[in-house]
Design a protein around this motif. Sequence first.
Motif, short mmCIF file in Angstrom:
data_model
loop_
_atom_site.label_atom_id
_atom_site.label_comp_id
_atom_site.label_asym_id
_atom_site.label_seq_id
_atom_site.Cartn_x
_atom_site.Cartn_y
_atom_site.Cartn_z
N SER A 126 58.48 91.17 35.69
CA SER A 126 57.43 91.30 34.67
C SER A 126 57.74 90.54 33.38
CB SER A 126 57.18 92.78 34.34
OG SER A 126 58.35 93.36 33.79
N ASN A 127 59.02 90.51 32.97
CA ASN A 127 59.33 89.83 31.72
C ASN A 127 60.34 88.69 31.88
OD1 ASN A 127 61.85 91.09 31.94
ND2 ASN A 127 61.35 92.66 30.43
N GLY A 128 60.93 88.57 33.06
CA GLY A 128 61.84 87.46 33.34
C GLY A 128 63.23 87.59 32.74
N PHE A 129 63.61 88.78 32.29
CA PHE A 129 64.92 88.93 31.69
C PHE A 129 65.94 89.45 32.68
CE2 PHE A 129 62.19 89.14 27.89
CZ PHE A 129 62.71 88.04 27.22
N ILE A 130 67.12 88.86 32.64
CA ILE A 130 68.20 89.24 33.56
C ILE A 130 68.77 90.59 33.14
CG2 ILE A 130 70.54 88.61 34.31
CD1 ILE A 130 69.66 85.66 34.01
N LYS A 131 68.97 91.45 34.15
CA LYS A 131 69.56 92.78 33.92
C LYS A 131 70.98 92.87 34.45
CE LYS A 131 66.95 95.61 35.99
NZ LYS A 131 66.18 96.71 36.54
N VAL A 132 71.28 92.13 35.53
CA VAL A 132 72.60 92.22 36.16
C VAL A 132 73.03 90.82 36.61
CG1 VAL A 132 73.93 93.20 38.08
CG2 VAL A 132 72.12 94.55 37.03
N ALA A 133 74.29 90.51 36.36
CA ALA A 133 74.88 89.27 36.88
C ALA A 133 75.99 89.65 37.84
CB ALA A 133 75.44 88.43 35.75
N HIS A 134 76.02 89.02 39.01
CA HIS A 134 77.07 89.20 40.01
C HIS A 134 78.01 88.01 39.86
CE1 HIS A 134 74.67 92.22 42.35
NE2 HIS A 134 73.72 91.64 41.65
N TRP A 135 79.24 88.27 39.42
CA TRP A 135 80.17 87.18 39.13
C TRP A 135 81.42 87.26 39.99
CZ3 TRP A 135 84.99 88.51 37.57
CH2 TRP A 135 85.16 89.75 36.97
N GLN A 136 82.06 86.10 40.15
CA GLN A 136 83.33 86.00 40.86
C GLN A 136 84.25 85.10 40.06
OE1 GLN A 136 80.57 84.44 42.63
NE2 GLN A 136 79.92 86.50 43.18
N CYS A 137 85.54 85.36 40.21
CA CYS A 137 86.54 84.43 39.70
C CYS A 137 87.49 84.15 40.86
CB CYS A 137 87.30 85.01 38.51
SG CYS A 137 88.50 83.82 37.82
N ASN A 138 87.66 82.87 41.19
CA ASN A 138 88.55 82.44 42.26
C ASN A 138 89.76 81.77 41.63
OD1 ASN A 138 86.71 83.12 44.45
ND2 ASN A 138 85.47 81.45 43.63
N ALA A 139 90.93 82.05 42.19
CA ALA A 139 92.17 81.42 41.73
C ALA A 139 92.82 80.72 42.91
CB ALA A 139 93.12 82.47 41.15
N ILE A 140 93.23 79.48 42.69
CA ILE A 140 93.89 78.69 43.73
C ILE A 140 95.15 78.07 43.14
CG2 ILE A 140 93.69 76.70 45.27
CD1 ILE A 140 90.67 77.19 45.31
N ASP A 141 96.24 78.21 43.87
CA ASP A 141 97.50 77.57 43.51
C ASP A 141 98.10 77.03 44.79
OD1 ASP A 141 99.93 76.72 42.57
OD2 ASP A 141 100.47 78.61 41.62
N GLY A 142 97.89 75.74 45.04
CA GLY A 142 98.36 75.14 46.28
C GLY A 142 97.70 75.78 47.48
N GLU A 143 98.52 76.33 48.38
CA GLU A 143 97.97 76.95 49.60
C GLU A 143 97.62 78.42 49.38
OE1 GLU A 143 101.59 78.25 52.32
OE2 GLU A 143 101.87 76.20 51.59
N TYR A 144 97.83 78.94 48.20
CA TYR A 144 97.57 80.36 47.92
C TYR A 144 96.29 80.51 47.12
CZ TYR A 144 102.43 80.72 49.26
OH TYR A 144 103.61 80.62 49.94
#
Length: 97
Positions: free
Chosen positions: A16-34
């Motif tokens: 109805s108003n176009g405003f975001i109520k919830v964000a689904h977020w991720q943070c990925n960490a990579i260090d070489g093969e880990y």
Amino acid sequence: MATFTWNVSQTDYEVSNGFIKVAHWQCNAIDGEYSTSTYSTCSWADGTPTVPYANVTMAEVLDWCWASGVDKDATEASLAQQIELLKNPVSATGVPW
């Protein structure tokens, strides 16, 4: 040294108003093969933030998350610690036979 990538995979918004109520977020960490990651959500009351869904960028949504209590530094530190444990485990499971 881990590399961190933040992403917003989805938002929930009021049609109805176009405003975001919830964000689904991720943070990925990579260090070489880990690698490791974390996922969570961040929510706001109707009408806050005030940038409509059609005009918002992922960078803005991430900034809203960080301003609303998602601790960016603590999240990245936790993921870095998880990678260190993958690289240098302090316990293991199994049987000796």
